[in-house]
Every structure is written in C-alpha cells, then in structure tokens.
Design a protein around this motif. Structure first.
Motif, short mmCIF file in Angstrom:
data_model
loop_
_atom_site.label_atom_id
_atom_site.label_comp_id
_atom_site.label_asym_id
_atom_site.label_seq_id
_atom_site.Cartn_x
_atom_site.Cartn_y
_atom_site.Cartn_z
N PRO A 103 1.24 11.07 -11.59
CA PRO A 103 0.99 9.83 -11.35
C PRO A 103 1.22 9.32 -10.63
CG PRO A 103 2.78 11.21 -13.14
CD PRO A 103 1.42 12.51 -12.28
N ARG A 104 2.52 10.08 -10.12
CA ARG A 104 2.85 8.92 -9.19
C ARG A 104 1.77 8.73 -7.47
NH1 ARG A 104 7.33 5.80 -6.31
NH2 ARG A 104 7.09 5.82 -4.41
N SER A 105 1.34 9.72 -6.90
CA SER A 105 0.23 9.77 -5.79
C SER A 105 -0.90 8.92 -6.23
CB SER A 105 0.61 11.06 -5.49
OG SER A 105 -0.09 11.84 -6.53
N LEU A 106 -1.34 9.53 -7.80
CA LEU A 106 -2.46 8.39 -8.52
C LEU A 106 -2.38 6.42 -7.97
CD1 LEU A 106 -4.86 7.80 -9.90
CD2 LEU A 106 -3.66 8.62 -11.90
N ALA A 107 -1.01 6.09 -8.46
CA ALA A 107 -0.50 4.80 -8.68
C ALA A 107 -0.75 4.52 -6.77
CB ALA A 107 0.78 5.02 -9.03
N LEU A 108 -0.05 5.50 -6.12
CA LEU A 108 0.03 4.58 -4.15
C LEU A 108 -1.95 4.85 -4.50
CD1 LEU A 108 3.14 6.20 -3.66
CD2 LEU A 108 2.54 4.38 -3.74
N ALA A 109 -2.39 5.85 -4.48
CA ALA A 109 -3.59 5.60 -4.19
C ALA A 109 -4.57 4.93 -4.50
CB ALA A 109 -4.57 7.28 -4.57
N LEU A 110 -4.34 4.29 -5.58
CA LEU A 110 -5.03 2.93 -6.33
C LEU A 110 -4.18 2.03 -5.51
CD1 LEU A 110 -4.63 4.24 -10.33
CD2 LEU A 110 -6.85 3.64 -8.27
N GLU A 111 -2.99 1.77 -5.22
CA GLU A 111 -2.45 0.87 -4.51
C GLU A 111 -3.34 0.77 -2.88
OE1 GLU A 111 1.71 -0.65 -4.96
OE2 GLU A 111 1.98 1.04 -2.57
N LYS A 112 -2.79 1.63 -2.26
CA LYS A 112 -4.04 1.58 -1.32
C LYS A 112 -4.86 1.41 -1.16
CE LYS A 112 -4.29 4.67 2.97
NZ LYS A 112 -3.77 5.98 3.25
N ALA A 113 -5.72 2.00 -2.10
CA ALA A 113 -7.64 1.60 -2.29
C ALA A 113 -7.54 -0.07 -3.16
CB ALA A 113 -8.32 2.53 -3.59
N GLY A 114 -6.78 -0.87 -2.78
CA GLY A 114 -6.76 -2.31 -2.97
C GLY A 114 -6.44 -3.01 -4.20
N ALA A 115 -6.52 -1.63 -5.15
CA ALA A 115 -6.25 -2.55 -6.89
C ALA A 115 -5.57 -3.88 -6.30
CB ALA A 115 -5.52 -1.14 -7.26
N ALA A 116 -6.01 -4.53 -7.53
CA ALA A 116 -5.37 -5.85 -7.94
C ALA A 116 -3.87 -5.74 -8.48
CB ALA A 116 -5.19 -6.68 -8.72
N GLY A 117 -3.76 -4.54 -9.16
CA GLY A 117 -2.19 -3.65 -10.67
C GLY A 117 -3.09 -2.57 -11.17
N ILE A 118 -1.84 -2.40 -11.71
CA ILE A 118 -2.28 -1.30 -13.04
C ILE A 118 -1.91 -1.31 -14.27
CG2 ILE A 118 -1.21 1.04 -13.20
CD1 ILE A 118 -1.03 2.29 -10.31
N VAL A 119 -2.49 -0.91 -15.40
CA VAL A 119 -2.47 -1.01 -16.73
C VAL A 119 -1.98 0.23 -17.14
CG1 VAL A 119 -3.14 -2.53 -18.30
CG2 VAL A 119 -3.30 -3.69 -17.16
N ALA A 120 -1.59 0.21 -17.99
CA ALA A 120 -1.49 1.15 -18.69
C ALA A 120 -0.68 0.56 -20.32
CB ALA A 120 -0.18 2.18 -17.58
#
Length: 517
Positions: A201-218
């Motif tokens: 879960p942590r590395s997934l969030a960081l990967a999405l962040e690095k790929a330029g996501a505007a944010g994460i919704v859970a």
C-alpha cells in the motif's frame, strides 16, 4: 407536576444509593456515593471530545489535551505533569472539502487522512480513474502514466452498504447467500488486482504520486451504516482523502461506466516539523509505602476521524474520575497511586513502552495496574494475564465491588499474558501484574473503533460510571492490601502452531521519533 418530578428524582437518586450501598467499608461507600451523586464524567467528556477534539499524536490538540489533564488534576489538588518520551511528525488538520462537479454538482462526505499532504491552499479539480486491473507488475508499470492529472480510486467498490446483520434480519436466505458469494468473488478479484501491481500500500501510493496523480481517493468501510475507518496517508506530496461508502461507490460506478466524473478537492493542513510527545502522569502520594505503586492506565491519543470518544476518551475519563474520587474520599493511601495517560498507543504502545523503559524503579514496585481501553461499555471481562496467583489477590480486591457491577464480570485465571492490543501489555511484558478492564461491545468494532463516528453521542455514561466505581475500588483495595501482589508466572500452555510451550511476551522498545520518512 414539578413537585412530583422533583420527588421522583430524589427517589431515584436515593434508590441508586441504596442499590450500591452494600459494603460496610466507609471508603467503598463513599466512593460509590461520590461517583453516583457528584459525577463529573459528562463534563470531562464534553471538554475533552467536543472542546479539544481528536488527539492524533504530533498535533496541537494532543498537546492541548495533555495540558488540560494536568490543569484538571491540579484543580483537584493532585500533582500532575507531562513527561516527554519522544518526538513525532507534527501535523495539524485543516478544512477538507470534496465536491463532485461533473456530471452534476454534489458535496461529498469525506476527509483527508491523517498526515496527508495539503493542496497548498488551492482547490484541485480533476477526473477520476480506477486503479488499473493489470495482469502483472510489468503491465501495471505500463498503465501507470494514465493516472497523470487524475484522482485515483484505490478501494474496492462494495456491493452493499448494508451491514450483514441487516441482511440477516430482512433478506431471504438465498438472497443473503448470493450477496455474500458475490462479495467474496469481488474481494478476491480486487486483492488480485492489488497484488498484481507488485507493490504494498505505501509503495503503491508513492508510485501513483510519482506518476503525476492529482491525488488518491479511498474508502475504508467499517461494515456499519455510514461508517468508515480513518487512518493515515501514504503519500508525501499529493492529498489522500477517504470518502464515505455511499459517495465513493457513486464515483466508482460513474467512472466504471465511462461518465468520467470530475471532483474538486481542497485539503488544508500544516506540517509542523518534529514536535515533542508526552505522557501525562499524576500521583496521590502514599503514606506508609510511598515507594510501592498502584497504577491507573489509559491511552490518551486517538485517530482523528471522529473525536476519539470511545477510543479512548471513555478510558481516559474513567481514570480521571477515579482519581478525583480517590483524592476526595481516600486522600492518604497506603501506597502511592499513579495514573498514566499514554501518548501514541495507536502507533504501537509507544508512550507506555517508553514509561516502562524510563522508570525501572517504579515498574519493579508496581503492586498492580488497571487499564481500560476498548470502548464505552461496562467492564465484563477480567483476565489474570498469566499471573499464577492473580485469582487470590484480584478476588480479594473485587470482593467489596457492588454486586450489580461485579456479577457481570467474567474472570479467567490465570489466563494468558497479553502481548499487545493496549498499554497494559507494555507492563505485562515487564512482569507487572497489569490487567485489562475489558468492556461490553456496544458495536465498537464496526461503529466507533477508529471511525468517523467515534463521537460524544456514542458514550454510555451509566456504563462509564460503573467502570469508574470499579476502578476506584480496585485501586483502593490494592493500595490497602497488606501483602505485595505475587508476580509468579504460570506455566504457559503449548502453542498449537509450534508444538512448544508459549513464551512470555518480551519488552519492546518504543518508537522515539515517529512519522518521519
């Protein structure tokens, strides 16, 4: 009419006193009288939960709560202080506002997660995208660029927002079984989707962040109507928000059907750097054996989806009220009475583990410790925690407790030592007779434990009052006991997984600097 109401109130108060006035010990009688006729529980709960609010470690509210507790004790003539045990990432929550702006306008129920990055004073508007259903980690890497500039939905869309007990009551058996089968299949498929990313879960969030996501919704549904678990964010630059099951499901379905909804998110919060973390310790000094101790114990911190009412304001006010009562009716105890309001229990019993580590002279001379944590309910379970002779001394100390309270408590002796779960375990590991005053559920797991609904209105004050009476009497009896409580440990049973005798829990070091990358 007013006169009859007044007479009824007096009658009820008198009957309450009669109900509990079973002991011939004047201290016990006065404990019960003070608890029932002059209770401060509602005032304490209001000031702590409504006034100060949630107590996330590292926030200004946590420090405010520690200072409030010290001032409250001092107003009762009890010595109290805040003891620093470490440092934590300082963070202050601000306003969270989340709206769907396409295909229609709707304000969404949600909030940023603890320690989430802010949107830097701006409102970020973007389309939503569902976490990709990749066949393996390589395929996921190929999918990642598609998140750029979008809010990524990373939680499974639940097939129902009704808890199972509601289905069990109203659905046909066939319909209930069909729903459960569909949910199981969906859950397996979503777990596979997450596993195939090759990331935790942590590395997934960081990967999405690095790929330029505007944010994460859970959406971390708690299996109760309208209730979500609220924990912490894994991102470092982009916001992470949690939405209610109802609103998250709507967004997920719209996204899945190709509508391409847009949401606007504003998440204000402040990073405060490393800040000191504390335990609040208060004492009523003993007169005959001041270097021996009886302890009251409750963790002070909380998660911050709600106001931490049942986890653990109720345990906190139980100990505050018990100390207030004892100071008033038993001001000169035989042994020193200490109370610990621990910081950062939620991140691994850190405050209590630090106290054990930092105070060996106190720890080796603790007669007994009583901890309350798991919700607003009346105490219904007490284990001997693996101490061979706990039956003997706990039995003596429980003897004068009113039957209405005592008869509901199921005891197990010698029991097994708790290795975690709450702060008593920090002391059990050090060989201290430390006991959990375990409560009746009141739907704790689904509705208030770590949720956005853990608020003042969920407190059951009659039950908390019973717990304050129980705690005060146990502390009084343990203080007065001529004998030192035995620390002899029982022979633990064979662990069925290993085929070898179970081992006593070992002391663990606290995290002294937390929340930093």
């Amino acid at each position: 009419m007013k006169q009859s109401i007044r007479l009824l109130s007096i009658s009820l108060l008198f009957s309450t006193s009669l109900t509990f006035a079973q002991s011939k010990d004047p201290i016990v009688v006065n404990i019960i009288k003070e608890a029932t006729q002059n209770s401060q529980l509602k005032k304490l709960a209001h000031e702590l939960t409504d006034g100060i609010g949630p107590r996330l470690v590292g926030t200004p509210q946590m420090k405010q709560a520690h200072d409030w507790a010290v001032a409250k004790y001092q107003s009762w003539g009890i010595n109290a202080k805040n003891e620093k045990w470490g440092e934590w990432r300082g963070w202050e929550r601000g306003v969270s506002h989340i709206d769907m702006v396409h295909p229609r306008v709707k304000s969404l129920e949600g909030m940023q997660l603890a320690w989430s990055p802010s949107t830097n004073g701006k409102t970020v508007t973007a389309e939503t995208i569902i976490l990709g259903n990749a066949s393996d980690s390589a395929a996921f890497e190929n999918w990642l660029p598609s998140v750029k500039g979008k809010f990524v939905l990373i939680s499974m869309n639940q097939p129902t927002g009704r808890p199972d007990y509601n289905w069990d009551e109203f659905a046909t058996k066939e319909s209930f079984e069909k729903m459960k089968a569909e949910r199981t299949a969906q859950s397996v498929a979503w777990r596979t989707r997450m596993t195939n990313t090759g990331l935790n879960p942590r590395s997934l969030a960081l990967a999405l962040e690095k790929a330029g996501a505007a944010g994460i919704v859970a959406s971390s549904w708690s299996a109760g109507f309208g209730v979500n678990k609220i924990f912490s964010a894994n991102t470092t630059k982009i916001p992470t928000v949690d939405l209610s099951l109802e609103d998250y499901g709507m967004l997920f379905r719209l996204t899945d059907s190709g509508v391409n909804p847009k949401i606007s998110v504003r998440a204000d919060s402040k990073e405060l750097g490393l800040v000191p973390t504390f335990n609040t310790i208060a004492e009523i000094r003993g007169t005959e054996k001041p270097e021996e101790y009886v302890m009251l114990s409750a963790h002070f911190d909380s998660w911050d989806g709600g106001t931490g009412a049942t986890d653990n304001a109720t345990g906190t006010i139980t100990m505050l009220e018990a100390m207030r009562i004892l100071k008033k009716v038993y001001p000169n105890p035989k042994r020193t009475i200490l109370v610990g309001h621990w910081g950062s229990e939620e991140q691994g019993l850190n405050g209590s583990r630090a106290f054990v580590k930092d105070n060996p002279e106190i720890v080796k001379n603790i007669q007994a410790l009583f901890n309350q944590d798991n919700g607003t309910g009346r105490v219904v379970s007490l284990s001997g925690q693996g101490f061979l002779n706990a039956y003997d001394y706990l039995g003596r100390w429980l003897n004068p407790v009113p039957t209405e309270i005592k008869s509901q408590i199921e005891t197990s002796f010698p029991g097994s030592p708790g290795g975690g779960g709450s702060d008593y375990a920090s002391f059990v590991a050090a060989g201290v007779p430390a006991f959990s005053l375990s409560s009746l559920g009141w739907s704790y797991g689904n509705y208030t434990w770590h949720t956005n609904r853990d608020t003042y209105d969920k407190i059951v004050f009659d039950d908390v009052q019973n717990n304050a009476i129980l705690t005060a009497i146990l502390v009084y009896m343990a203080s007065e006991d001529p004998a030192k409580a035995s620390r002899e440990k029982s022979v633990l049973p064979v662990n069925p997984r290993t085929g070898r005798p179970s081992e006593w829990p070992v002391e663990r070091a606290p995290t002294r600097k937390g929340g930093v990358n």
